[in-house]
Scaffold this motif. Sequence first.
Motif, PDB file in Angstrom:
ATOM      1  N   ASP A 268      61.515  55.749  86.030  1.00 30.13           N
ATOM      2  CA  ASP A 268      61.056  56.124  87.374  1.00 30.13           C
ATOM      3  C   ASP A 268      60.287  57.443  87.350  1.00 30.13           C
ATOM      4  O   ASP A 268      59.263  57.593  88.016  1.00 30.13           O
ATOM      5  N   ASP A 269      60.802  58.390  86.561  1.00 34.32           N
ATOM      6  CA  ASP A 269      60.151  59.698  86.481  1.00 34.32           C
ATOM      7  C   ASP A 269      58.770  59.589  85.832  1.00 34.32           C
ATOM      8  O   ASP A 269      57.793  60.183  86.310  1.00 34.32           O
TER       9      ASP A 269
ATOM     10  N   PRO B 268      51.160  57.659  86.689  1.00 31.91           N
ATOM     11  CA  PRO B 268      50.877  56.306  87.178  1.00 31.91           C
ATOM     12  C   PRO B 268      49.744  55.614  86.449  1.00 31.91           C
ATOM     13  O   PRO B 268      49.569  54.401  86.585  1.00 31.91           O
TER      14      PRO B 268
ATOM     15  N   ASP C 270      51.960  67.051  94.946  1.00 33.27           N
ATOM     16  CA  ASP C 270      52.425  66.012  95.866  1.00 33.27           C
ATOM     17  C   ASP C 270      51.402  64.885  96.016  1.00 33.27           C
ATOM     18  O   ASP C 270      51.248  64.312  97.100  1.00 33.27           O
ATOM     19  N   GLY C 271      50.679  64.580  94.948  1.00 35.04           N
ATOM     20  CA  GLY C 271      49.711  63.489  94.974  1.00 35.04           C
ATOM     21  C   GLY C 271      48.419  63.812  95.696  1.00 35.04           C
ATOM     22  O   GLY C 271      47.566  62.932  95.859  1.00 35.04           O
TER      23      GLY C 271
ATOM     24  N   THR D  22      51.980  68.207  88.979  1.00 40.14           N
ATOM     25  CA  THR D  22      53.218  67.618  89.501  1.00 40.14           C
ATOM     26  C   THR D  22      53.639  68.250  90.820  1.00 40.14           C
ATOM     27  O   THR D  22      54.361  67.634  91.596  1.00 40.14           O
TER      28      THR D  22
ATOM     29  N   ARG E 144      56.333  58.004  88.231  1.00 36.38           N
ATOM     30  CA  ARG E 144      55.933  58.899  89.311  1.00 36.38           C
ATOM     31  C   ARG E 144      54.898  59.908  88.844  1.00 36.38           C
ATOM     32  O   ARG E 144      53.910  60.171  89.525  1.00 36.38           O
ATOM     33  N   HIS E 145      55.109  60.490  87.674  1.00 41.20           N
ATOM     34  CA  HIS E 145      54.214  61.542  87.197  1.00 41.20           C
ATOM     35  C   HIS E 145      53.001  61.007  86.440  1.00 41.20           C
ATOM     36  O   HIS E 145      51.967  61.677  86.387  1.00 41.20           O
TER      37      HIS E 145
END
Length: 422
Positions: free
Chosen positions: A32-33, A39, A241-242, A238, A36-37
């Motif tokens: 998952d990590d 993609p 926040d995208g 990171t 998220r970081h």
Amino acid sequence: MTGHNQQSNSPVTALTPDALDRIESLFGPIDDDLARHYPGDRIGGQPSHTVYVSASDASAEVPAEWGAAGSAILDAHPGAFAELDTADALPLVRDRLNRAPIQDLRFDFEDGYGWRSDAVEDRHATAVGTALSALARDPAGPSWLGIRSKGLAAHERRRGIRTLELVLDGAGGVPDGFVFTVPKLRAVAQVAAVVALCEEIERAHGLPDRALRFELQIESPQAVVGADGTTTLARAITRADGRCTSLHYGTYDYSAACGITSAQQSLAHPVADHAKNVMLVAAAQTGVWVCDGSTQVVPTGSPEQISVSARRHFELVTRSLERGFYQGWDMHPGHLVTRWLATFGFFRHAMPVAAARLGNYLDRQGGEVMDEPATAQALAGVLVRGLDAGAFGLAELQNVASGIDRDVLRGLLDRSVTVPLG
């Protein structure tokens, strides 16, 4: 033999369901990590360049004016550019200059603008917003556009925030493709503050959540290596926040901060290569683009000076492309000529080989090179970037490999297109 039933000739596993569940419980959060970081790379849609224009000169006519000025330089000095054209790309360059010369436009309130009275900058900020709104509605306008405001230091950030708000008010909201550049990043915590700024502006101006996006400009050694010895910009991504779309290299501020004398400051200096390679690695698989910097050498003066500067910029753009930097800054209309000439030439030379290898990969034909899925993904990336830049069309690509279209390329990039063995 352990782990194998010789009589039934079928595999046997010794791990129990509880053991497998335990292992999965350890791997799951890691998966998952990473997802998220990292993609995956964002291939498709990246502009080939960013044009910087002083906010004092902002208008919706800038792309047309720059295209016309670039065409005039090309017409006045055809030999200087013809000798650089090894891919029959000049007709494409002329068409690009006439039709859509700028892919990404940034009106500059920082180094290219300087310090002016608050009343003057307020007026310019509102006018910039109006121009950006008009450009966003123009089908031939830039795909990406925005501003570079004042920096994050204490003496200038309030002015930068005010300018950003006035630009958005002048535009009547967030124009399509809008992004603002954050200059002179020095600390990871600054990124969290920029995210908070975005949230507060969205709230105060009634904008949709997450409507604002920004670029981080790497102009300081502290942005590459922090006081704790870690890579600042990797951690900064990171913390964004995208919202961070890209990292931009600032050639001259960064080189000067490293003590490089002005005569030696260049995109090709080892100091620049180190910083940009760190940028490239930090952004890899995150979906954040990387943009090379600018050159101060512009095609003006005598025919000989124009020929020398054109070749210099052409070689710098080609060098960047060869090193995986698919975007750079352009600071003069003449740079558009060599930007597009080098970009078209690079992808036109790459296309036949990449398309043939992908065709063999999809057909599972041998050829001279046996490519793996990761290589097929990279080859598809070259073709997508070439199509996006306008270096060739789909019909030209399919003349080399008929089975390749946009959907196939996207599937190879996503690794959703699989090729059975055998």
